[in-house]
Design a protein around this motif. Structure first.
Motif, PDB file in Angstrom:
ATOM      1  N   GLY A 145       0.564  -1.415  -0.439  1.00 23.27           N
ATOM      2  CA  GLY A 145       0.183   0.291   0.270  1.00 23.27           C
ATOM      3  C   GLY A 145       1.184   1.709   0.196  1.00 23.27           C
ATOM      4  O   GLY A 145       0.277   2.076  -0.713  1.00 23.27           O
ATOM      5  N   GLU A 146       1.786   0.879   0.784  1.00 20.02           N
ATOM      6  CA  GLU A 146       2.710   2.326   0.845  1.00 20.02           C
ATOM      7  C   GLU A 146       3.595   2.487  -0.494  1.00 20.02           C
ATOM      8  O   GLU A 146       3.586   3.566  -1.112  1.00 20.02           O
ATOM      9  CB  GLU A 146       3.853   2.591   1.906  1.00 20.02           C
ATOM     10  N   LEU A 147       3.436   1.399  -1.410  1.00 24.31           N
ATOM     11  CA  LEU A 147       4.139   1.602  -2.727  1.00 24.31           C
ATOM     12  C   LEU A 147       3.459   2.653  -3.623  1.00 24.31           C
ATOM     13  O   LEU A 147       3.342   3.348  -4.638  1.00 24.31           O
ATOM     14  CB  LEU A 147       4.369   0.797  -3.341  1.00 24.31           C
ATOM     15  N   LEU A 148       1.648   1.823  -3.524  1.00 24.01           N
ATOM     16  CA  LEU A 148       1.069   2.038  -4.243  1.00 24.01           C
ATOM     17  C   LEU A 148       0.674   3.776  -4.147  1.00 24.01           C
ATOM     18  O   LEU A 148       0.807   4.780  -4.691  1.00 24.01           O
ATOM     19  CB  LEU A 148      -0.145   1.209  -3.622  1.00 24.01           C
ATOM     20  N   ARG A 149       0.906   4.230  -2.805  1.00 21.46           N
ATOM     21  CA  ARG A 149       0.660   5.699  -2.375  1.00 21.46           C
ATOM     22  C   ARG A 149       1.898   6.218  -3.392  1.00 21.46           C
ATOM     23  O   ARG A 149       2.114   7.847  -3.753  1.00 21.46           O
ATOM     24  CB  ARG A 149       0.360   6.032  -1.178  1.00 21.46           C
ATOM     25  N   ALA A 150       3.070   5.902  -2.918  1.00 20.93           N
ATOM     26  CA  ALA A 150       4.317   6.505  -3.622  1.00 20.93           C
ATOM     27  C   ALA A 150       4.034   6.899  -5.158  1.00 20.93           C
ATOM     28  O   ALA A 150       3.955   7.506  -6.358  1.00 20.93           O
ATOM     29  CB  ALA A 150       5.571   5.673  -3.686  1.00 20.93           C
ATOM     30  N   ALA A 151       3.435   5.662  -5.914  1.00 21.04           N
ATOM     31  CA  ALA A 151       3.422   5.881  -7.560  1.00 21.04           C
ATOM     32  C   ALA A 151       2.545   6.830  -7.427  1.00 21.04           C
ATOM     33  O   ALA A 151       2.514   6.735  -8.351  1.00 21.04           O
ATOM     34  CB  ALA A 151       2.952   4.172  -7.446  1.00 21.04           C
ATOM     35  N   LEU A 152       1.273   7.244  -6.907  1.00 21.63           N
ATOM     36  CA  LEU A 152      -0.221   7.840  -6.742  1.00 21.63           C
ATOM     37  C   LEU A 152       0.812   9.589  -6.687  1.00 21.63           C
ATOM     38  O   LEU A 152       0.407  10.338  -7.620  1.00 21.63           O
ATOM     39  CB  LEU A 152      -1.324   8.168  -5.670  1.00 21.63           C
ATOM     40  N   ASP A 153       2.037   9.564  -5.546  1.00 20.37           N
ATOM     41  CA  ASP A 153       2.053  10.902  -5.392  1.00 20.37           C
ATOM     42  C   ASP A 153       3.109  11.451  -6.456  1.00 20.37           C
ATOM     43  O   ASP A 153       3.133  12.231  -6.930  1.00 20.37           O
ATOM     44  CB  ASP A 153       3.146  10.307  -4.253  1.00 20.37           C
ATOM     45  N   GLY A 171      -4.439 -11.006   3.329  1.00 20.52           N
ATOM     46  CA  GLY A 171      -5.840 -11.176   2.187  1.00 20.52           C
ATOM     47  C   GLY A 171      -5.342  -9.218   1.660  1.00 20.52           C
ATOM     48  O   GLY A 171      -6.366  -8.896   1.372  1.00 20.52           O
ATOM     49  N   GLY A 172      -4.595  -8.548   1.846  1.00 16.41           N
ATOM     50  CA  GLY A 172      -4.348  -7.344   1.392  1.00 16.41           C
ATOM     51  C   GLY A 172      -4.846  -6.516   2.161  1.00 16.41           C
ATOM     52  O   GLY A 172      -4.954  -5.290   2.165  1.00 16.41           O
ATOM     53  N   ALA A 173      -4.581  -6.666   3.288  1.00 16.35           N
ATOM     54  CA  ALA A 173      -5.500  -5.846   4.426  1.00 16.35           C
ATOM     55  C   ALA A 173      -4.242  -4.986   5.034  1.00 16.35           C
ATOM     56  O   ALA A 173      -4.461  -3.577   4.851  1.00 16.35           O
ATOM     57  CB  ALA A 173      -5.609  -6.659   6.273  1.00 16.35           C
ATOM     58  N   GLY A 174      -2.967  -5.301   5.062  1.00 12.96           N
ATOM     59  CA  GLY A 174      -2.081  -4.514   5.233  1.00 12.96           C
ATOM     60  C   GLY A 174      -2.323  -3.199   4.087  1.00 12.96           C
ATOM     61  O   GLY A 174      -1.833  -2.112   4.592  1.00 12.96           O
ATOM     62  N   ALA A 175      -2.160  -2.926   2.689  1.00 14.65           N
ATOM     63  CA  ALA A 175      -1.928  -2.349   1.982  1.00 14.65           C
ATOM     64  C   ALA A 175      -3.131  -1.813   1.890  1.00 14.65           C
ATOM     65  O   ALA A 175      -2.340   0.126   1.177  1.00 14.65           O
ATOM     66  CB  ALA A 175      -2.669  -2.943   0.542  1.00 14.65           C
ATOM     67  N   LEU A 176      -4.509  -2.140   2.252  1.00 15.70           N
ATOM     68  CA  LEU A 176      -5.912  -1.170   2.636  1.00 15.70           C
ATOM     69  C   LEU A 176      -6.070  -0.427   3.598  1.00 15.70           C
ATOM     70  O   LEU A 176      -6.263   0.900   3.833  1.00 15.70           O
ATOM     71  CB  LEU A 176      -7.333  -2.168   2.504  1.00 15.70           C
ATOM     72  N   THR A 177      -4.860  -1.081   4.249  1.00 10.29           N
ATOM     73  CA  THR A 177      -4.583   0.236   6.012  1.00 10.29           C
ATOM     74  C   THR A 177      -3.835   1.160   5.791  1.00 10.29           C
ATOM     75  O   THR A 177      -3.643   2.344   5.934  1.00 10.29           O
ATOM     76  CB  THR A 177      -3.663  -0.535   6.960  1.00 10.29           C
ATOM     77  N   ALA A 178      -2.756   0.874   4.395  1.00  6.64           N
ATOM     78  CA  ALA A 178      -1.233   1.283   4.265  1.00  6.64           C
ATOM     79  C   ALA A 178      -2.442   2.704   3.547  1.00  6.64           C
ATOM     80  O   ALA A 178      -1.486   4.192   3.112  1.00  6.64           O
ATOM     81  CB  ALA A 178      -0.570   1.341   3.658  1.00  6.64           C
ATOM     82  N   LEU A 179      -3.507   2.884   2.526  1.00 11.20           N
ATOM     83  CA  LEU A 179      -4.060   3.139   1.605  1.00 11.20           C
ATOM     84  C   LEU A 179      -5.154   4.034   2.575  1.00 11.20           C
ATOM     85  O   LEU A 179      -6.083   4.740   2.091  1.00 11.20           O
ATOM     86  CB  LEU A 179      -4.896   2.969   0.724  1.00 11.20           C
ATOM     87  N   GLY A 180      -5.065   3.666   3.982  1.00 19.26           N
ATOM     88  CA  GLY A 180      -6.041   5.221   4.345  1.00 19.26           C
ATOM     89  C   GLY A 180      -7.517   4.627   5.048  1.00 19.26           C
ATOM     90  O   GLY A 180      -8.115   4.716   6.117  1.00 19.26           O
ATOM     91  N   ALA A 181      -7.902   2.574   4.787  1.00 21.10           N
ATOM     92  CA  ALA A 181      -8.459   1.959   5.877  1.00 21.10           C
ATOM     93  C   ALA A 181      -7.984   1.655   7.239  1.00 21.10           C
ATOM     94  O   ALA A 181      -7.409   1.843   8.037  1.00 21.10           O
ATOM     95  CB  ALA A 181      -8.775   0.670   4.938  1.00 21.10           C
TER      96      ALA A 181
END
Length: 412
Positions: A145-153, A171-181
């Motif tokens: 999720g942090e890399l996804l945010r960096a890509a958006l940035d 289940g991708g839970a960590g990625a979702l929390t990094a994206l704000g969930a």
């Protein structure tokens, strides 16, 4: 041998079948496409291709070699796609699978599409999990999720997520929390990282999700055979490989069932997050991203077009592919099976080499592999086999090709 994901080079031709082979012996007329996968925790795809080429040259120095190292969304994907399109890697430090920061990266492609590539293995891969901490119930995809945010940035308008070689099952839970969930238990407390904690999940607060996701196309290159839940779910199929005990497998399976139910209620999507194709990719990362609106696509449909694979296989007289292990799972979306299927359609025979031959390996012949063998010449300890993989692979390629040449002479 250590695996450097940056070493995955673009497909190379040395010398290719496109040029006339040198005059001389019978091997001058032999055109060989070398299309291997990487060997996990040992060789990148490019290193595997180079080792096979070395062995082939010993047996047939005048043969035309077309090196086509292939990635499947796992280790080396970002570097390979960046190199193939004239793009670049962007370094970024992010949360690793056991919670400590790791030096990672994503790619910005050079094809003018505004596409970024996030390779989950570069931040949450099994190689980043120390052997004594391999517990898929505890590892996290937060770094993804942090890399996804960096890509958006970076201004990316489209993000391709490569799934493979994961060390996580959350289940991708960590990625979702990094994206704000926010993942909350019945008392409103946020859950700790890891898939096992999802058993206590009560509700998801999605109000803080990054709003840029709604206007960004996210594509997930995944193995469609992998599903999140059930008897073929990621906990049961891949949990033991990632360090789960039998009890841990059942605990994780139940937790992912809970995750799918609550996630579907919080972020309704037009697919069944339990069993839709690809939802189990990278320990369920596919399901988590699908809930955000990502499209789950068969990985080879997304990743192989840039290497013109079908045309290059069709020009060969023989295809050599390779992977760390050939077994009954190979036919379920692994690179050797994909290569073999495409080569068979072109009428080209396929030889497959592997570090180990596992249960059900004979199934690969139905997928198009004409002959297969292990590269290990004698019983050796796993650390030694990993360290000497390039040597073993080169030697095995030489032995195999000498047998092919014997057959060629007999046929002539």
């Amino acid at each position: 041998m250590s695996h450097d994901p940056l070493s995955a080079a673009p497909p190379a031709t040395v010398p290719g079948p496109h040029s006339a082979p040198p005059a001389g012996g019978r091997s001058a007329r032999l055109r060989i496409a070398v299309a291997p996968s990487g060997f996990k925790e040992s060789l990148s795809a490019a290193e595997a291709a180079a080792a096979i080429a070395e062995g082939v040259r010993r047996a047939a120095p005048e043969a035309g070699l077309d090196l086509i190292p292939l990635v499947d969304g796992g280790e080396g994907t970002a570097a390979a796609l960046a190199a193939a399109t004239g793009g670049r890697l962007v370094p970024h430090t992010a949360t690793g699978p056991v919670g400590a920061p790791v030096a990672s990266h994503f790619a910005l492609l050079g094809d003018g599409t505004g596409t970024a590539v996030v390779e989950m293995a570069a931040v949450a891969g099994l190689a980043l999990v120390p052997p004594d901490r391999r517990d898929p119930g505890a590892t996290t995809t937060r770094g993804v999720g942090e890399l996804l945010r960096a890509a958006l940035d970076s201004g990316a308008r489209r993000i391709l997520v490569g799934c493979g070689d994961s060390g996580t099952s959350d289940g991708g839970a960590g990625a979702l929390t990094a994206l704000g969930a926010r993942l909350l238990d019945a008392d409103g407390r946020e859950l700790p990282p890891g898939g096992a904690a999802l058993a206590r999940l009560d509700r998801i607060d999605s109000t803080g999700l990054d709003p840029r996701l709604a206007r960004t196309e996210v594509l997930v290159a995944c193995n469609p055979y992998n599903v999140l839940c059930g008897e073929r779910g990621v906990a049961r199929v891949f949990g033991p490989q990632k360090g789960a005990t039998p009890a841990g497998v059942e605990e994780l399976s139940a937790a992912l069932e809970r995750w799918a139910a609550v996630l579907s209620a919080a972020l309704p999507v037009p697919v069944d997050l339990r069993t839709a194709p690809g939802t189990g990719a990278s320990g369920g990362l596919g399901a988590g991203l699908a809930a955000l609106g990502a499209r789950l696509l068969p990985r080879f449909d997304v990743l192989l077009d840039h290497v013109d694979l079908d045309a290059r296989l069709a020009r060969a007289d023989l295809v050599i592919t390779a992977e760390g292990s050939l077994d009954g799972q190979t036919v379920r979306g692994k690179i050797p099976a994909e290569v073999a299927s495409r080569a068979r359609a072109a009428g080209v025979p396929v030889l497959a080499l592997a570090g180990t031959l596992g249960h059900g390996v004979r199934a690969v012949t139905a997928a198009g592999v004409d002959a297969y063998g292990s590269i290990v010449p004698a019983p050796v300890a796993l650390p030694e086999a990993l360290h000497r993989a390039a040597e073993f692979l080169a030697d095995a390629a030489e032995r195999a090709l000498r047998m092919v040449l014997v057959g060629t002479r007999l046929a002539a």
